[in-house]
Design an enzyme around this catalytic site. Sequence first.
Site, PDB file in Angstrom:
ATOM      1  N   ASP A 192       0.814  -0.987  -0.299  1.00 35.02           N
ATOM      2  CA  ASP A 192       0.006  -0.368   0.097  1.00 35.02           C
ATOM      3  C   ASP A 192       0.713   0.958   0.033  1.00 35.02           C
ATOM      4  O   ASP A 192       1.869   0.676   0.709  1.00 35.02           O
ATOM      5  CB  ASP A 192      -0.743  -0.273   1.082  1.00 35.02           C
ATOM      6  CG  ASP A 192      -1.886   0.935   1.263  1.00 35.02           C
ATOM      7  OD1 ASP A 192      -3.438  -0.100   0.569  1.00 35.02           O
ATOM      8  OD2 ASP A 192      -2.156   1.914   0.983  1.00 35.02           O
ATOM      9  N   TYR A 249     -12.495   8.064 -14.579  1.00 31.12           N
ATOM     10  CA  TYR A 249     -12.155   6.581 -13.931  1.00 31.12           C
ATOM     11  C   TYR A 249     -13.187   5.686 -14.820  1.00 31.12           C
ATOM     12  O   TYR A 249     -12.445   4.418 -14.476  1.00 31.12           O
ATOM     13  CB  TYR A 249     -13.120   6.718 -12.856  1.00 31.12           C
ATOM     14  CG  TYR A 249     -12.905   5.344 -11.389  1.00 31.12           C
ATOM     15  CD1 TYR A 249     -12.209   5.124 -10.419  1.00 31.12           C
ATOM     16  CD2 TYR A 249     -14.456   5.031 -11.547  1.00 31.12           C
ATOM     17  CE1 TYR A 249     -12.484   3.734 -10.130  1.00 31.12           C
ATOM     18  CE2 TYR A 249     -14.409   3.600 -11.245  1.00 31.12           C
ATOM     19  CZ  TYR A 249     -12.698   3.154  -9.924  1.00 31.12           C
ATOM     20  OH  TYR A 249     -13.019   2.453  -9.047  1.00 31.12           O
ATOM     21  N   LYS A 253     -10.831   2.611 -15.899  1.00 27.73           N
ATOM     22  CA  LYS A 253     -11.465   0.842 -15.968  1.00 27.73           C
ATOM     23  C   LYS A 253     -11.497   0.226 -17.224  1.00 27.73           C
ATOM     24  O   LYS A 253     -11.872  -0.925 -17.425  1.00 27.73           O
ATOM     25  CB  LYS A 253     -12.729   1.124 -14.218  1.00 27.73           C
ATOM     26  CG  LYS A 253     -11.986   1.463 -13.437  1.00 27.73           C
ATOM     27  CD  LYS A 253     -11.510   0.693 -12.807  1.00 27.73           C
ATOM     28  CE  LYS A 253     -10.372   1.313 -11.294  1.00 27.73           C
ATOM     29  NZ  LYS A 253      -9.330   0.402 -10.567  1.00 27.73           N
TER      30      LYS A 253
END
Length: 256
Positions: free
Chosen positions: A37, A156, A160
């Site tokens: 992360d 976004y 995707k």
Amino acid sequence: MGIVDGKVALVTGSGAGIGRATALKFAEQGAKVVVCDIDQAAAEETADMIRNAGGEAASVAADVSEPEAVAALIKETVAKFGRLDCAVNNAGIEGRIAPLLDQKVEDFDRVIAVNLRGGFLCMQAEIRQMRENGGGAIVNLASIAGLVGFVNLSPYVATKHGMNGLTKNAALEYGKSGIRVNSVCPGGIDTRMLDSLSEQATGGAQTADEMMSPLHPIGRIGKPQEVAELIVWLCSPGASFVTGANIPVDGGFVAQ
């Protein structure tokens, strides 16, 4: 024995949400897990959860949009556990809700950098390592926004759709190397990202649950663990003939 017993799994963006649930599921099913992360403390928290449950885990902080960081991540994975069998490219950001004409170039570039460039860089590094191992399985986190459009979320949505395309191409190019590549496309899932989107969209007038549940034929939003179940299965021998697929986990959303 678990379905990925003895495998080494890497999960990016696993300090929270779907990534954390996936890392925990891999460990539950017998894998050694590298928790990655950008937030070191969050990654270590997930790794501690795995260790406290009796599993093996290492945590690594990395910005997946940076080639050097991705290369170091794979190197550290192999140094720790000797190989890489399963990789989940989950790190992502939602960006800003705004019409296309109001999206700022710098915001667009950041979403592209993390969600699409990051996935591309990770796949390159993972596939190189998996070829040395003799094979492996990769799962990319796309979204229902990679299958249909969403008003005011153009950056976004673009990333995707891009991840779903990269998934198909990588599956075609490296199938004969024993590497399977699939993507999962979650619908509304109970995560901090969905909370952020609902806050942006409604100004706090509605919770994520209130905003999104009516949009799903199943009548509710999903849980991160429900996505993790599919991800880990896709990395298991049970999915040995599944590659190049973009699979919705969406309570029927895209069936409408």
